[in-house]
Write a protein that holds these residues in place. Structure first.
Motif, PDB file in Angstrom:
ATOM      1  N   LEU A 326       0.819  -1.214   0.000  1.00 12.48           N
ATOM      2  CA  LEU A 326       0.000   0.000   0.000  1.00 12.48           C
ATOM      3  C   LEU A 326       0.853   1.264   0.000  1.00 12.48           C
ATOM      4  N   GLU A 327       1.905   1.284   0.797  1.00  5.71           N
ATOM      5  CA  GLU A 327       2.733   2.485   0.886  1.00  5.71           C
ATOM      6  C   GLU A 327       3.455   2.753  -0.429  1.00  5.71           C
ATOM      7  N   GLU A 328       3.907   1.698  -1.067  1.00  6.55           N
ATOM      8  CA  GLU A 328       4.579   1.832  -2.366  1.00  6.55           C
ATOM      9  C   GLU A 328       3.614   2.421  -3.402  1.00  6.55           C
ATOM     10  N   LYS A 329       2.379   1.959  -3.368  1.00  2.00           N
ATOM     11  CA  LYS A 329       1.362   2.475  -4.280  1.00  2.00           C
ATOM     12  C   LYS A 329       1.101   3.954  -3.998  1.00  2.00           C
ATOM     13  N   GLU A 330       1.047   4.316  -2.729  1.00  5.62           N
ATOM     14  CA  GLU A 330       0.794   5.708  -2.357  1.00  5.62           C
ATOM     15  C   GLU A 330       1.923   6.622  -2.812  1.00  5.62           C
ATOM     16  N   TYR A 331       3.175   6.141  -2.712  1.00  2.01           N
ATOM     17  CA  TYR A 331       4.296   6.953  -3.198  1.00  2.01           C
ATOM     18  C   TYR A 331       4.112   7.262  -4.680  1.00  2.01           C
ATOM     19  N   CYS A 332       3.772   6.260  -5.458  1.00  2.43           N
ATOM     20  CA  CYS A 332       3.570   6.470  -6.896  1.00  2.43           C
ATOM     21  C   CYS A 332       2.467   7.497  -7.155  1.00  2.43           C
ATOM     22  N   GLN A 333       1.350   7.347  -6.471  1.00  6.97           N
ATOM     23  CA  GLN A 333       0.217   8.247  -6.686  1.00  6.97           C
ATOM     24  C   GLN A 333       0.555   9.676  -6.269  1.00  6.97           C
ATOM     25  N   GLN A 334       1.252   9.823  -5.155  1.00  3.41           N
ATOM     26  CA  GLN A 334       1.628  11.156  -4.679  1.00  3.41           C
ATOM     27  C   GLN A 334       2.629  11.818  -5.618  1.00  3.41           C
ATOM     28  N   LEU A 335       3.546  11.042  -6.151  1.00  2.00           N
ATOM     29  CA  LEU A 335       4.514  11.592  -7.099  1.00  2.00           C
ATOM     30  C   LEU A 335       3.827  12.049  -8.376  1.00  2.00           C
ATOM     31  N   LEU A 336       2.898  11.249  -8.871  1.00  2.00           N
ATOM     32  CA  LEU A 336       2.177  11.632 -10.087  1.00  2.00           C
ATOM     33  C   LEU A 336       1.390  12.925  -9.880  1.00  2.00           C
ATOM     34  N   ARG A 337       0.743  13.057  -8.728  1.00  2.00           N
ATOM     35  CA  ARG A 337      -0.030  14.268  -8.456  1.00  2.00           C
ATOM     36  C   ARG A 337       0.890  15.484  -8.303  1.00  2.00           C
ATOM     37  N   ALA A 338       1.937  15.325  -7.493  1.00  2.00           N
ATOM     38  CA  ALA A 338       2.797  16.477  -7.178  1.00  2.00           C
ATOM     39  C   ALA A 338       3.594  16.955  -8.387  1.00  2.00           C
ATOM     40  N   VAL A 339       4.041  16.035  -9.219  1.00  2.00           N
ATOM     41  CA  VAL A 339       4.946  16.390 -10.317  1.00  2.00           C
ATOM     42  C   VAL A 339       4.202  16.679 -11.612  1.00  2.00           C
ATOM     43  N   PHE A 340       3.144  15.918 -11.863  1.00  2.00           N
ATOM     44  CA  PHE A 340       2.521  16.010 -13.183  1.00  2.00           C
ATOM     45  C   PHE A 340       1.113  16.597 -13.188  1.00  2.00           C
ATOM     46  N   GLU A 341       0.511  16.806 -12.025  1.00  2.00           N
ATOM     47  CA  GLU A 341      -0.848  17.336 -11.994  1.00  2.00           C
ATOM     48  C   GLU A 341      -0.941  18.690 -11.298  1.00  2.00           C
ATOM     49  N   ASN A 342      -0.282  18.824 -10.164  1.00  2.00           N
ATOM     50  CA  ASN A 342      -0.454  20.027  -9.351  1.00  2.00           C
ATOM     51  C   ASN A 342       0.491  21.159  -9.714  1.00  2.00           C
ATOM     52  N   CYS A 343       1.384  20.939 -10.658  1.00  2.00           N
ATOM     53  CA  CYS A 343       2.338  21.979 -11.025  1.00  2.00           C
ATOM     54  C   CYS A 343       2.430  22.056 -12.553  1.00  2.00           C
ATOM     55  N   PRO A 344       1.636  22.901 -13.190  1.00  2.00           N
ATOM     56  CA  PRO A 344       1.653  23.004 -14.644  1.00  2.00           C
ATOM     57  C   PRO A 344       3.026  23.366 -15.173  1.00  2.00           C
ATOM     58  N   VAL A 345       3.324  22.939 -16.380  1.00  2.00           N
ATOM     59  CA  VAL A 345       4.639  23.163 -16.970  1.00  2.00           C
ATOM     60  C   VAL A 345       4.957  24.650 -17.068  1.00  2.00           C
ATOM     61  N   GLU A 346       3.949  25.482 -17.435  1.00  2.00           N
ATOM     62  CA  GLU A 346       4.224  26.909 -17.605  1.00  2.00           C
ATOM     63  C   GLU A 346       4.618  27.561 -16.286  1.00  2.00           C
ATOM     64  N   ASP A 347       3.996  27.110 -15.176  1.00  2.00           N
ATOM     65  CA  ASP A 347       4.372  27.645 -13.868  1.00  2.00           C
ATOM     66  C   ASP A 347       5.807  27.271 -13.530  1.00  2.00           C
ATOM     67  N   LEU A 348       6.176  26.066 -13.885  1.00  2.00           N
ATOM     68  CA  LEU A 348       7.536  25.602 -13.609  1.00  2.00           C
ATOM     69  C   LEU A 348       8.534  26.427 -14.427  1.00  2.00           C
ATOM     70  N   ASP A 349       8.225  26.681 -15.676  1.00  2.00           N
ATOM     71  CA  ASP A 349       9.130  27.461 -16.519  1.00  2.00           C
ATOM     72  C   ASP A 349       9.309  28.879 -15.947  1.00  2.00           C
ATOM     73  N   GLU A 350       8.217  29.478 -15.479  1.00  2.62           N
ATOM     74  CA  GLU A 350       8.305  30.822 -14.905  1.00  2.62           C
ATOM     75  C   GLU A 350       9.171  30.829 -13.647  1.00  2.62           C
ATOM     76  N   GLU A 351       9.025  29.776 -12.810  1.00  2.00           N
ATOM     77  CA  GLU A 351       9.803  29.725 -11.585  1.00  2.00           C
ATOM     78  C   GLU A 351      11.287  29.560 -11.886  1.00  2.00           C
ATOM     79  N   ILE A 352      11.608  28.739 -12.867  1.00  2.00           N
ATOM     80  CA  ILE A 352      13.003  28.553 -13.254  1.00  2.00           C
ATOM     81  C   ILE A 352      13.582  29.865 -13.777  1.00  2.00           C
ATOM     82  N   ALA A 353      12.790  30.604 -14.586  1.00  2.00           N
ATOM     83  CA  ALA A 353      13.257  31.881 -15.132  1.00  2.00           C
ATOM     84  C   ALA A 353      13.504  32.900 -14.020  1.00  2.00           C
ATOM     85  N   ASP A 354      12.625  32.908 -13.007  1.00  2.00           N
ATOM     86  CA  ASP A 354      12.803  33.833 -11.887  1.00  2.00           C
ATOM     87  C   ASP A 354      14.082  33.552 -11.118  1.00  2.00           C
ATOM     88  N   ARG A 355      14.462  32.299 -11.067  1.00  2.00           N
ATOM     89  CA  ARG A 355      15.658  31.929 -10.321  1.00  2.00           C
ATOM     90  C   ARG A 355      16.921  32.245 -11.122  1.00  2.00           C
TER      91      ARG A 355
END
Length: 355
Positions: A326-355
């Motif tokens: 169960l914990e292994e499954k939860e890690y996968c689901q949390q990673l998918l949400r945090a990396v690919f759903e909750n942070c749009p690519v354009e927001d990431l590009d803007e943050e990288i540019a600001d840095r």
């Protein structure tokens, strides 16, 4: 037909008549635990009184001969731990003896017994500290310079036991340069020698900030990152535990692991199929994405790594279809949400540019 039914008995507990509970008879109270030689004798005699032949079992004053007998009997059951440590140290600091153990040979009986005796007592913090004060740490440079793998393995096991949750021995190991020795050895050890060496590194560092900083400053993060691809599953697991610990508590270590592109290393390992290390590898990724550092997010989204498909395919694997992992499954689901759903690519590009 009209006679009373026989009594029912439960051996060692109580006796009672079947038709009534009014005549319950309990066994006599057990004698108190002994606190002196006189008490020890009384305890033994009271506890076995039911087995003795009928007669006078009154206890009189303990005579001198009986006292001496009991003292000798108790002394024979008492271990002088200091003497055990001293004998072990004497054997394991005998450089000629240790150097005589050749590559691939089994350990001589007195050497093996010395390690066994140390392992039996040094898990006690006071005994571990006494071991250092008696000059016990002198065994490590001698044992670690041996060409015999078992000698080095046993030495690492002893060092790990001494240092685990013991700041005094952790500090002394650092002062003696043993962390440097371990970091050098871990890059060439294999099998059990590698596993115990990693165990010793973990025990000398965890919960002891000076050793953790020293490990990071001396390139330990790079070494640990490489060990995530070690042949031995147990070694990969131990490396993963320490990487996760350092990443969580030390930003400089986390930064170093990001520079090592652990995302790619871990993704390749997960692609090869799940084993006992997979959950721990995914837990590292979960720790690394905490704080949403744009560098780690960019690595996770690198098309060449294809982490999203790897995680989704892993979730579909047969092993993860029940609650066993169960914990292994939860890690996968949390990673998918945090990396690919909750942070749009354009927001990431803007943050990288600001840095």
């Amino acid at each position: 037909m009209g006679s009373n039914p026989p009594n029912n008995q439960i051996a060692g507990a109580l006796t009672y008549p079947a038709s009534s509970s009014s005549n319950v008879q309990r066994l006599p109270a057990q004698p108190r635990q002994p606190r002196s030689l006189q008490g020890l004798l009384r305890f033994a005699m009271e506890a076995t009184k039911a087995e003795d032949a009928p007669g006078n079992s009154e206890l009189g004053p303990m005579d001198e001969e009986r006292r001496r007998f009991l003292e000798e009997a108790l002394k024979s059951l008492t271990v002088n731990v200091a003497e055990v440590l001293q004998r072990a140290i004497k054997v394991l600091t005998d450089r000629e003896k240790v150097d005589s153990v050749q590559f691939g040979e089994g350990l001589p009986e007195d050497v093996a017994n010395s390690f066994d005796n140390l392992s039996e007592y040094i898990d006690d913090l006071d005994v571990a500290n006494d071991f250092y004060k008696m000059g016990g740490f002198a065994i490590f440079p001698i044992c670690y310079s041996s060409e015999n793998e078992e000698l080095r393995t046993r030495a690492s096991a002893v060092l790990a036991e001494l240092c685990q949750n013991n700041p005094f021995c952790q500090a002394k190991a650092l002062e003696c340069g043993l962390l440097d020795v371990l970091l050098h050895l871990v890059q060439s050890e294999r099998g059990q020698a590698l596993i115990k060496c990693l165990y010793a590194i973990s025990c000398t560092c965890r919960e002891f900030e000076p050793a953790c900083h020293d490990l990071i400053e001396k390139g330990g993060c790079d070494v640990l990152a490489e060990l995530l691809t070690a042949h031995e599953e147990a070694a990969r697991t131990k490396a993963a535990f320490l990487i996760r610990y350092l990443s969580h508590h030390y930003p400089e270590a986390k930064d170093r692991f990001i520079q090592n592109n652990l995302v790619g290393t871990i993704t390749d390992q997960v692609k090869c199929g799940r084993d006992s290390t997979t959950e721990h590898l995914l837990s590292i990724l979960h720790t690394l994405i905490e704080g949403s550092d744009p560098r780690i997010l960019r690595q996770c989204r690198d098309p060449a790594i294809d982490l999203k498909n790897v995680l989704e395919n892993h979730l579909k694997s047969k092993d993860l279809q029940d609650d066993t992992y169960l914990e292994e499954k939860e890690y996968c689901q949390q990673l998918l949400r945090a990396v690919f759903e909750n942070c749009p690519v354009e927001d990431l590009d803007e943050e990288i540019a600001d840095r």
